[in-house]
Design a protein around this motif. Structure first.
Motif, PDB file in Angstrom:
ATOM      1  N   LEU A  27       0.820  -1.208   0.000  1.00  0.00           N
ATOM      2  CA  LEU A  27       0.000   0.000   0.000  1.00  0.00           C
ATOM      3  C   LEU A  27       0.856   1.261   0.000  1.00  0.00           C
ATOM      4  O   LEU A  27       0.519   2.253  -0.659  1.00  0.00           O
ATOM      5  CB  LEU A  27      -0.928   0.009   1.216  1.00  0.00           C
ATOM      6  CG  LEU A  27      -2.120  -0.945   1.156  1.00  0.00           C
ATOM      7  CD1 LEU A  27      -2.856  -0.964   2.486  1.00  0.00           C
ATOM      8  CD2 LEU A  27      -3.072  -0.542   0.039  1.00  0.00           C
ATOM      9  N   GLN A  28       1.961   1.227   0.722  1.00  0.00           N
ATOM     10  CA  GLN A  28       2.859   2.380   0.725  1.00  0.00           C
ATOM     11  C   GLN A  28       3.429   2.626  -0.669  1.00  0.00           C
ATOM     12  O   GLN A  28       3.543   3.786  -1.111  1.00  0.00           O
ATOM     13  CB  GLN A  28       3.984   2.173   1.738  1.00  0.00           C
ATOM     14  CG  GLN A  28       3.527   2.235   3.186  1.00  0.00           C
ATOM     15  CD  GLN A  28       4.654   2.004   4.171  1.00  0.00           C
ATOM     16  OE1 GLN A  28       5.827   2.047   3.812  1.00  0.00           O
ATOM     17  NE2 GLN A  28       4.316   1.749   5.425  1.00  0.00           N
ATOM     18  N   SER A  29       3.772   1.541  -1.370  1.00  0.00           N
ATOM     19  CA  SER A  29       4.264   1.680  -2.747  1.00  0.00           C
ATOM     20  C   SER A  29       3.172   2.234  -3.650  1.00  0.00           C
ATOM     21  O   SER A  29       3.423   3.107  -4.490  1.00  0.00           O
ATOM     22  CB  SER A  29       4.745   0.316  -3.271  1.00  0.00           C
ATOM     23  OG  SER A  29       5.809  -0.183  -2.504  1.00  0.00           O
ATOM     24  N   GLN A  30       1.929   1.742  -3.476  1.00  0.00           N
ATOM     25  CA  GLN A  30       0.822   2.234  -4.281  1.00  0.00           C
ATOM     26  C   GLN A  30       0.544   3.708  -4.000  1.00  0.00           C
ATOM     27  O   GLN A  30       0.183   4.458  -4.911  1.00  0.00           O
ATOM     28  CB  GLN A  30      -0.436   1.404  -4.000  1.00  0.00           C
ATOM     29  CG  GLN A  30      -0.388  -0.013  -4.538  1.00  0.00           C
ATOM     30  CD  GLN A  30      -0.341  -0.050  -6.057  1.00  0.00           C
ATOM     31  OE1 GLN A  30      -1.050   0.686  -6.730  1.00  0.00           O
ATOM     32  NE2 GLN A  30       0.505  -0.908  -6.597  1.00  0.00           N
ATOM     33  N   GLU A  31       0.721   4.119  -2.762  1.00  0.00           N
ATOM     34  CA  GLU A  31       0.512   5.528  -2.415  1.00  0.00           C
ATOM     35  C   GLU A  31       1.527   6.414  -3.126  1.00  0.00           C
ATOM     36  O   GLU A  31       1.180   7.477  -3.660  1.00  0.00           O
ATOM     37  CB  GLU A  31       0.618   5.720  -0.897  1.00  0.00           C
ATOM     38  CG  GLU A  31       0.375   7.149  -0.454  1.00  0.00           C
ATOM     39  CD  GLU A  31       0.533   7.328   1.038  1.00  0.00           C
ATOM     40  OE1 GLU A  31      -0.018   8.303   1.589  1.00  0.00           O
ATOM     41  OE2 GLU A  31       1.219   6.499   1.669  1.00  0.00           O
ATOM     42  N   VAL A  32       2.789   5.967  -3.146  1.00  0.00           N
ATOM     43  CA  VAL A  32       3.832   6.737  -3.833  1.00  0.00           C
ATOM     44  C   VAL A  32       3.534   6.828  -5.326  1.00  0.00           C
ATOM     45  O   VAL A  32       3.646   7.897  -5.942  1.00  0.00           O
ATOM     46  CB  VAL A  32       5.215   6.092  -3.596  1.00  0.00           C
ATOM     47  CG1 VAL A  32       6.277   6.761  -4.463  1.00  0.00           C
ATOM     48  CG2 VAL A  32       5.604   6.186  -2.128  1.00  0.00           C
ATOM     49  N   ILE A  33       3.130   5.687  -5.912  1.00  0.00           N
ATOM     50  CA  ILE A  33       2.832   5.659  -7.350  1.00  0.00           C
ATOM     51  C   ILE A  33       1.658   6.577  -7.683  1.00  0.00           C
ATOM     52  O   ILE A  33       1.714   7.378  -8.624  1.00  0.00           O
ATOM     53  CB  ILE A  33       2.544   4.216  -7.808  1.00  0.00           C
ATOM     54  CG1 ILE A  33       3.820   3.367  -7.710  1.00  0.00           C
ATOM     55  CG2 ILE A  33       2.022   4.200  -9.241  1.00  0.00           C
ATOM     56  CD1 ILE A  33       3.582   1.888  -7.936  1.00  0.00           C
ATOM     57  N   ALA A  34       0.560   6.479  -6.911  1.00  0.00           N
ATOM     58  CA  ALA A  34      -0.624   7.294  -7.179  1.00  0.00           C
ATOM     59  C   ALA A  34      -0.323   8.780  -7.000  1.00  0.00           C
ATOM     60  O   ALA A  34      -0.788   9.621  -7.779  1.00  0.00           O
ATOM     61  CB  ALA A  34      -1.764   6.868  -6.262  1.00  0.00           C
ATOM     62  N   THR A  35       0.462   9.102  -5.958  1.00  0.00           N
ATOM     63  CA  THR A  35       0.827  10.507  -5.728  1.00  0.00           C
ATOM     64  C   THR A  35       1.681  11.049  -6.862  1.00  0.00           C
ATOM     65  O   THR A  35       1.496  12.188  -7.317  1.00  0.00           O
ATOM     66  CB  THR A  35       1.581  10.645  -4.386  1.00  0.00           C
ATOM     67  OG1 THR A  35       0.767  10.142  -3.328  1.00  0.00           O
ATOM     68  CG2 THR A  35       1.920  12.098  -4.107  1.00  0.00           C
ATOM     69  N   LYS A  36       2.622  10.233  -7.344  1.00  0.00           N
ATOM     70  CA  LYS A  36       3.482  10.645  -8.451  1.00  0.00           C
ATOM     71  C   LYS A  36       2.671  10.870  -9.724  1.00  0.00           C
ATOM     72  O   LYS A  36       2.865  11.863 -10.427  1.00  0.00           O
ATOM     73  CB  LYS A  36       4.567   9.591  -8.690  1.00  0.00           C
ATOM     74  CG  LYS A  36       5.525   9.930  -9.826  1.00  0.00           C
ATOM     75  CD  LYS A  36       6.559   8.841 -10.022  1.00  0.00           C
ATOM     76  CE  LYS A  36       7.484   9.175 -11.198  1.00  0.00           C
ATOM     77  NZ  LYS A  36       8.478   8.088 -11.422  1.00  0.00           N
ATOM     78  N   GLN A  37       1.757   9.945 -10.013  1.00  0.00           N
ATOM     79  CA  GLN A  37       0.927  10.091 -11.207  1.00  0.00           C
ATOM     80  C   GLN A  37       0.061  11.342 -11.127  1.00  0.00           C
ATOM     81  O   GLN A  37      -0.084  12.073 -12.116  1.00  0.00           O
ATOM     82  CB  GLN A  37       0.050   8.846 -11.375  1.00  0.00           C
ATOM     83  CG  GLN A  37       0.814   7.601 -11.786  1.00  0.00           C
ATOM     84  CD  GLN A  37      -0.077   6.369 -11.822  1.00  0.00           C
ATOM     85  OE1 GLN A  37      -1.072   6.273 -11.100  1.00  0.00           O
ATOM     86  NE2 GLN A  37       0.274   5.405 -12.666  1.00  0.00           N
ATOM     87  N   MET A  38      -0.513  11.594  -9.958  1.00  0.00           N
ATOM     88  CA  MET A  38      -1.349  12.775  -9.792  1.00  0.00           C
ATOM     89  C   MET A  38      -0.534  14.054  -9.930  1.00  0.00           C
ATOM     90  O   MET A  38      -0.983  15.034 -10.532  1.00  0.00           O
ATOM     91  CB  MET A  38      -2.034  12.734  -8.420  1.00  0.00           C
ATOM     92  CG  MET A  38      -3.062  13.820  -8.212  1.00  0.00           C
ATOM     93  SD  MET A  38      -4.024  13.592  -6.700  1.00  0.00           S
ATOM     94  CE  MET A  38      -2.731  13.838  -5.473  1.00  0.00           C
ATOM     95  N   SER A  39       0.693  14.037  -9.402  1.00  0.00           N
ATOM     96  CA  SER A  39       1.570  15.202  -9.509  1.00  0.00           C
ATOM     97  C   SER A  39       1.956  15.474 -10.951  1.00  0.00           C
ATOM     98  O   SER A  39       1.917  16.616 -11.414  1.00  0.00           O
ATOM     99  CB  SER A  39       2.822  14.990  -8.650  1.00  0.00           C
ATOM    100  OG  SER A  39       3.731  16.061  -8.810  1.00  0.00           O
ATOM    101  N   GLU A  40       2.330  14.410 -11.679  1.00  0.00           N
ATOM    102  CA  GLU A  40       2.713  14.582 -13.074  1.00  0.00           C
ATOM    103  C   GLU A  40       1.539  15.082 -13.912  1.00  0.00           C
ATOM    104  O   GLU A  40       1.725  15.814 -14.883  1.00  0.00           O
ATOM    105  CB  GLU A  40       3.232  13.262 -13.640  1.00  0.00           C
ATOM    106  CG  GLU A  40       4.576  12.840 -13.058  1.00  0.00           C
ATOM    107  CD  GLU A  40       5.013  11.479 -13.562  1.00  0.00           C
ATOM    108  OE1 GLU A  40       4.177  10.779 -14.174  1.00  0.00           O
ATOM    109  OE2 GLU A  40       6.189  11.110 -13.339  1.00  0.00           O
ATOM    110  N   ASN A  41       0.326  14.698 -13.517  1.00  0.00           N
ATOM    111  CA  ASN A  41      -0.856  15.089 -14.284  1.00  0.00           C
ATOM    112  C   ASN A  41      -1.285  16.525 -13.986  1.00  0.00           C
ATOM    113  O   ASN A  41      -1.686  17.258 -14.900  1.00  0.00           O
ATOM    114  CB  ASN A  41      -2.011  14.141 -13.978  1.00  0.00           C
ATOM    115  CG  ASN A  41      -3.279  14.486 -14.719  1.00  0.00           C
ATOM    116  OD1 ASN A  41      -3.340  14.401 -15.939  1.00  0.00           O
ATOM    117  ND2 ASN A  41      -4.301  14.890 -13.991  1.00  0.00           N
TER     118      ASN A  41
END
Length: 298
Positions: free
Chosen positions: A245-259
């Protein structure tokens, strides 16, 4: 086509208005750090942002669920640790009573302490997390050891004819920790507690000698270790899920930031460019609006 002064003036004002709008948009991006402030700015970015935020919200909810799972498992493990300590003390007392040197009066004192250990384990069976009994299966509002009964006793899972009743006490309580993944958080230990309680009752009644009780206590301690091993295995899986879940949080946050996040260097450069264009437009406009006959008549 005849170009009039009013046409030049209107075009200049329209272009200046567009220039102001462009500068305002870039300025807003720099101030907020976001590419869009309303869906109309960029519908595609806005729609993707909704999806990424939904994914991030789900991860955060699953992380809260993980905290609840850890609360249940940690409380269960601690409870059985206390049961194990009580059985260890019971074993020491049984060994002491069985060595042939204790008097009848000493054995009665030992039985009295064993009875206190029995009550201690009965209290542990009613361990709660918040307002929920963790050893009652899905019947989390009902204590597995009924202190209001006469005499107090553990809940029966079968009636006198052997038909199943109160089956909720042995059902699993599950909490979702990822999409489609549920983890069992409770421990179906009512039979373990009942067997321990019956063992103490047999010692109290004298149907089991102290020498025989040593082996029975040892068996109950092994059952406790087996139960704790199962809890430990589930705790290890919870840690793995927490890492995921921590990895998924980092991934989702990164995707949202890039978007959504604006490229600050690019935005500042664009702002400077728009300012230069606007200043040039103002300068040209000053030349376009020539003095009219009215100006000379003032």
């Amino acid at each position: 086509m005849r170009v009039t002064q009013s046409m030049l003036s209107n075009n200049m004002l329209r272009n200046l208005s567009n220039s102001y709008n462009k500068m305002g948009k870039v300025q807003n991006q720099i101030e907020t750090g976001k590419k869009v402030t309303r869906p109309s700015d960029d519908p595609v970015v806005a729609m993707k942002g909704i999806g990424y935020r939904t994914a991030l919200d789900k991860v955060e909810q699953f992380q809260r669920n993980i905290g609840e799972v850890n609360n249940w498992l940690d409380s269960s493990d601690d409870a059985f640790d206390k049961v194990g300590s009580a059985l260890q003390r019971a074993n020491e007392l049984a060994v002491k009573a069985a060595n042939g040197t204790t008097t009848v009066d000493d054995q009665e004192k030992i039985k009295s302490e064993l009875d206190q250990l029995r009550q201690h384990i009965q209290n542990i069976a009613n361990t709660k997390v918040g307002d929920k009994y963790i050893f009652s299966g899905t019947k989390t509002t009902t204590a597995p050891f009924d202190t209001s009964a006469n005499p107090p006793a553990y809940v029966e899972l079968n009636d006198a004819a052997g038909n199943p009743i109160n089956q909720g006490f042995i059902k699993d309580v599950e909490i979702e920790v990822f999409d489609g993944i549920n983890l069992k958080v409770n421990t179906n230990a009512i039979d373990v507690f009942k067997n321990i309680d019956q063992m103490f009752q047999d010692i109290k009644d004298g149907t089991v000698e102290f020498s025989e009780a040593i082996g029975k206590i040892d068996k109950q301690m092994n059952d406790i270790l087996t139960t704790r091993a199962d809890i430990g295995a589930r705790q290890n899986r919870v840690e793995l899920m927490d890492d995921r879940l921590q990895s998924q949080e980092v991934i989702a946050t990164k995707q949202m930031s890039e978007n959504e996040d604006v490229d600050m260097e690019k935005a500042i450069t664009e702002m400077i460019t728009q300012e230069s264009i606007h200043r040039a437009a103002l300068s040209v406009g000053a030349r376009i609006i020539q003095p009219s006959l009215v100006d000379f008549l003032r």
